[in-house]
Design a protein around this motif. Structure first.
Motif, PDB file in Angstrom:
ATOM      1  N   ALA A   5       0.819  -1.211   0.000  1.00 51.32           N
ATOM      2  CA  ALA A   5       0.000   0.000   0.000  1.00 51.32           C
ATOM      3  C   ALA A   5       0.855   1.264   0.000  1.00 51.32           C
ATOM      4  N   ALA A   6       2.016   1.211   0.641  1.00 52.79           N
ATOM      5  CA  ALA A   6       2.879   2.386   0.736  1.00 52.79           C
ATOM      6  C   ALA A   6       3.678   2.632  -0.536  1.00 52.79           C
ATOM      7  N   ALA A   7       3.825   1.603  -1.370  1.00 54.77           N
ATOM      8  CA  ALA A   7       4.690   1.707  -2.547  1.00 54.77           C
ATOM      9  C   ALA A   7       3.948   2.315  -3.726  1.00 54.77           C
ATOM     10  N   VAL A   8       4.641   3.179  -4.465  1.00 50.52           N
ATOM     11  CA  VAL A   8       4.093   3.701  -5.718  1.00 50.52           C
ATOM     12  C   VAL A   8       4.571   2.876  -6.904  1.00 50.52           C
ATOM     13  N   SER A   9       5.646   2.120  -6.699  1.00 51.99           N
ATOM     14  CA  SER A   9       6.115   1.189  -7.728  1.00 51.99           C
ATOM     15  C   SER A   9       6.956   0.119  -7.064  1.00 51.99           C
ATOM     16  N   VAL A  10       7.022  -1.035  -7.722  1.00 51.68           N
ATOM     17  CA  VAL A  10       7.808  -2.165  -7.210  1.00 51.68           C
ATOM     18  C   VAL A  10       8.682  -2.685  -8.344  1.00 51.68           C
ATOM     19  N   HIS A  11       9.951  -2.769  -8.093  1.00 54.35           N
ATOM     20  CA  HIS A  11      10.895  -3.301  -9.074  1.00 54.35           C
ATOM     21  C   HIS A  11      11.256  -4.727  -8.656  1.00 54.35           C
ATOM     22  N   ARG A  12      10.674  -5.691  -9.341  1.00 48.94           N
ATOM     23  CA  ARG A  12      10.894  -7.089  -8.995  1.00 48.94           C
ATOM     24  C   ARG A  12      12.268  -7.541  -9.500  1.00 48.94           C
ATOM     25  N   GLY A  13      12.942  -8.310  -8.655  1.00 45.81           N
ATOM     26  CA  GLY A  13      14.188  -8.928  -9.091  1.00 45.81           C
ATOM     27  C   GLY A  13      15.315  -7.955  -9.363  1.00 45.81           C
ATOM     28  N   VAL A  14      15.419  -6.885  -8.554  1.00 44.92           N
ATOM     29  CA  VAL A  14      16.575  -5.997  -8.726  1.00 44.92           C
ATOM     30  C   VAL A  14      17.869  -6.756  -8.468  1.00 44.92           C
ATOM     31  N   ARG A  15      17.805  -7.735  -7.635  1.00 38.99           N
ATOM     32  CA  ARG A  15      18.779  -8.803  -7.499  1.00 38.99           C
ATOM     33  C   ARG A  15      17.987 -10.091  -7.303  1.00 38.99           C
ATOM     34  N   GLU A  16      18.608 -11.221  -7.522  1.00 39.85           N
ATOM     35  CA  GLU A  16      17.908 -12.472  -7.271  1.00 39.85           C
ATOM     36  C   GLU A  16      17.460 -12.499  -5.810  1.00 39.85           C
ATOM     37  N   HIS A  17      16.196 -12.809  -5.593  1.00 40.71           N
ATOM     38  CA  HIS A  17      15.589 -12.873  -4.258  1.00 40.71           C
ATOM     39  C   HIS A  17      15.420 -11.506  -3.610  1.00 40.71           C
ATOM     40  N   ALA A  18      15.432 -10.427  -4.391  1.00 43.10           N
ATOM     41  CA  ALA A  18      15.285  -9.089  -3.807  1.00 43.10           C
ATOM     42  C   ALA A  18      14.371  -8.235  -4.677  1.00 43.10           C
ATOM     43  N   ASP A  19      13.360  -7.620  -4.045  1.00 42.31           N
ATOM     44  CA  ASP A  19      12.429  -6.716  -4.710  1.00 42.31           C
ATOM     45  C   ASP A  19      12.527  -5.345  -4.060  1.00 42.31           C
ATOM     46  N   GLU A  20      12.529  -4.304  -4.896  1.00 46.13           N
ATOM     47  CA  GLU A  20      12.654  -2.938  -4.391  1.00 46.13           C
ATOM     48  C   GLU A  20      11.306  -2.225  -4.438  1.00 46.13           C
ATOM     49  N   TYR A  21      10.883  -1.704  -3.287  1.00 44.81           N
ATOM     50  CA  TYR A  21       9.636  -0.969  -3.168  1.00 44.81           C
ATOM     51  C   TYR A  21       9.960   0.526  -3.080  1.00 44.81           C
ATOM     52  N   VAL A  22       9.442   1.295  -4.034  1.00 44.73           N
ATOM     53  CA  VAL A  22       9.670   2.737  -4.061  1.00 44.73           C
ATOM     54  C   VAL A  22       8.452   3.428  -3.447  1.00 44.73           C
ATOM     55  N   LEU A  23       8.691   4.234  -2.416  1.00 45.17           N
ATOM     56  CA  LEU A  23       7.607   4.897  -1.702  1.00 45.17           C
ATOM     57  C   LEU A  23       7.350   6.285  -2.296  1.00 45.17           C
ATOM     58  N   ALA A  24       6.257   6.898  -1.891  1.00 47.01           N
ATOM     59  CA  ALA A  24       5.834   8.165  -2.489  1.00 47.01           C
ATOM     60  C   ALA A  24       6.868   9.268  -2.322  1.00 47.01           C
TER      61      ALA A  24
END
Length: 420
Positions: A310-329
């Motif tokens: 809910a807090a994320a405006v975008s999600v970058h899946r697989g920025v590294r193997e087993h890691a997802d990056e959540y970008v907040l507002a």
């Protein structure tokens, strides 16, 4: 040998799986000695065992021991991300185990596979997180009349079992393998500590020295994790709800704080509590840019993933193997490892085989004890008989070449008497 029923990724991986299983066995001398005795005595002859466990090389060696004892075994995965597909193939093709598991299965398939391993009407259940026990009670209660009992090897699972028992819902005897001294000391403390750090490093390649790592929970798992992190040069902050454990952490020199106070200063957050919503939306709102979110508890509930989404405006899946990056507002980025699932098995290989040697030896001996004690056990949560834990410790000491003292007759008499 007739190929057992199975659903695995690729049976062609069996040869690689055998090499992996054999490598693990080199560090599992106690379980090997149990398997050799089982093969000679066949204490599990004719029994059907359903298991919900991590499908790893170490687990494979436990199941080999049960097969050697005469049991037939059906295995489902206890985590969708932890299955080693080559190990799964080897279990089917080389060791005669029925396996329904592959890496990355979706939640619906995970649930379906639990029911698949219950179809043969098992006599014994080996569980990791109480999912199999829950499934048989909630979805296939007619099978309970055939079940002698079972074993649970996780803190989370034992918590669930004790709640079931307190509410009068547990209809079979379940042994809390997790609560043995050897399991808590070696598996939970040393195993979780090392393998969690291993998972974080593999997923991020982050420098831990000089960084602030927040460890949520100071039970055996959290304590071992804090020790390993401090040994790598991290500044460790502990959060707790239990005043005794919090005091223990403070007396050991750790900073103890609330999660709200730790949120702005932490670089890495690791949950190891067995509870849910330990890291919540109000904590995410205070974290610094680049903070890493890690779960080392059994279920993906300790970090509030709905709040993160809910807090994320975008999600970058697989920025590294087993890691997802959540970008907040506000532009801050939070890195979530392994979708919030168990990091040491999602991003790494779980506990070292030498650690699992003792845990699985206890589980094998407890399974034998259950089979022999079937008539005298009532529904509820049962402790592992102390003599089994001591036997495993003695076998491990012998494997290490370590000798210990024995009591003299006078010492034994003194301990039995109240006279000075």
């Amino acid at each position: 040998m007739t190929e057992p029923s199975h659903e695995v990724a690729d049976l062609g991986l069996a040869a690689a799986g055998v090499r992996r299983v054999d490598w693990a066995e080199r560090s599992m001398p106690v379980l090997r000695s149990v398997r050799e005795r089982f093969a000679a005595e066949r204490p599990l002859e004719g029994l059907r065992i359903a298991a919900c466990l991590h499908v790893t090389a170490e687990t494979a060696n436990l199941l080999r021991a049960l097969r050697a004892g005469g049991a037939r075994v059906w295995l489902a995965a206890s985590n969708p991300l932890s299955t080693q597909d080559d190990t799964a193939a080897a279990l089917v093709a080389e060791y005669g185990i029925s396996v329904h598991a592959w890496a990355g299965m979706d939640p619906a398939t995970y649930d379906r596979n639990l029911l698949r391993v219950l179809e043969p009407r098992p006599h014994l259940l080996l569980d990791d997180g109480c999912d199999l026990v829950h499934a048989v009670h909630a979805l296939r209660p007619e099978l309970l009349e055939d079940v002698i009992g079972g074993c649970e090897q996780t803190t989370t699972g034992v918590i669930r079992l004790r709640r079931m028992s307190a509410e009068g819902e547990l209809r079979l005897p379940m042994v809390a393998v997790n609560d043995t001294a050897t399991k808590r000391m070696f598996d939970n403390r040393y195993g979780t500590g090392q393998s969690t750090v291993d998972g974080i490093l593999r997923a991020t390649n982050a420098m831990l020295a000089g960084r602030t790592v927040v460890v949520a929970g100071f039970g055996y798992c959290g304590r071992g994790l804090a020790e390993r992190l401090r040994g790598m040069g991290a500044r460790v902050v502990v959060t707790e709800v239990d005043p005794v454990k919090a005091l223990d952490a403070a007396m050991q020199g750790y900073t103890v704080a609330t999660m709200a106070d730790a949120a702005p200063v932490g670089d890495v957050f690791v949950t190891a509590t067995g509870n849910r919503d330990v890291v919540r939306g109000e904590h995410l709102a205070r974290m610094k840019d680049g903070a890493i979110l890690v779960n080392s508890g059994h279920f993906d509930l300790e970090i509030d993933l709905a709040a993160l989404d809910a807090a994320a405006v975008s999600v970058h899946r697989g920025v590294r193997e087993h890691a997802d990056e959540y970008v907040l507002a506000d532009g801050r980025r939070l890195l979530l490892l392994c979708e919030g699932r168990l990091v040491n098995l999602g991003a790494a290989e779980g506990h070292p085989a030498a650690v699992m040697d003792m845990s699985f030896a206890v589980q094998a001996l407890t399974t034998e004890w259950l089979a022999r004690s079937r008539a005298g056990l009532a529904p509820g949560v049962i402790e592992v008989p102390a003599e089994l834990d001591s036997e495993v410790a003695r076998l491990e000491l012998a494997a290490l070449g370590v000798g210990i003292d024995t009591l003299t007759p006078d010492q034994e008499a003194y301990l039995r008497s109240w006279h000075p």
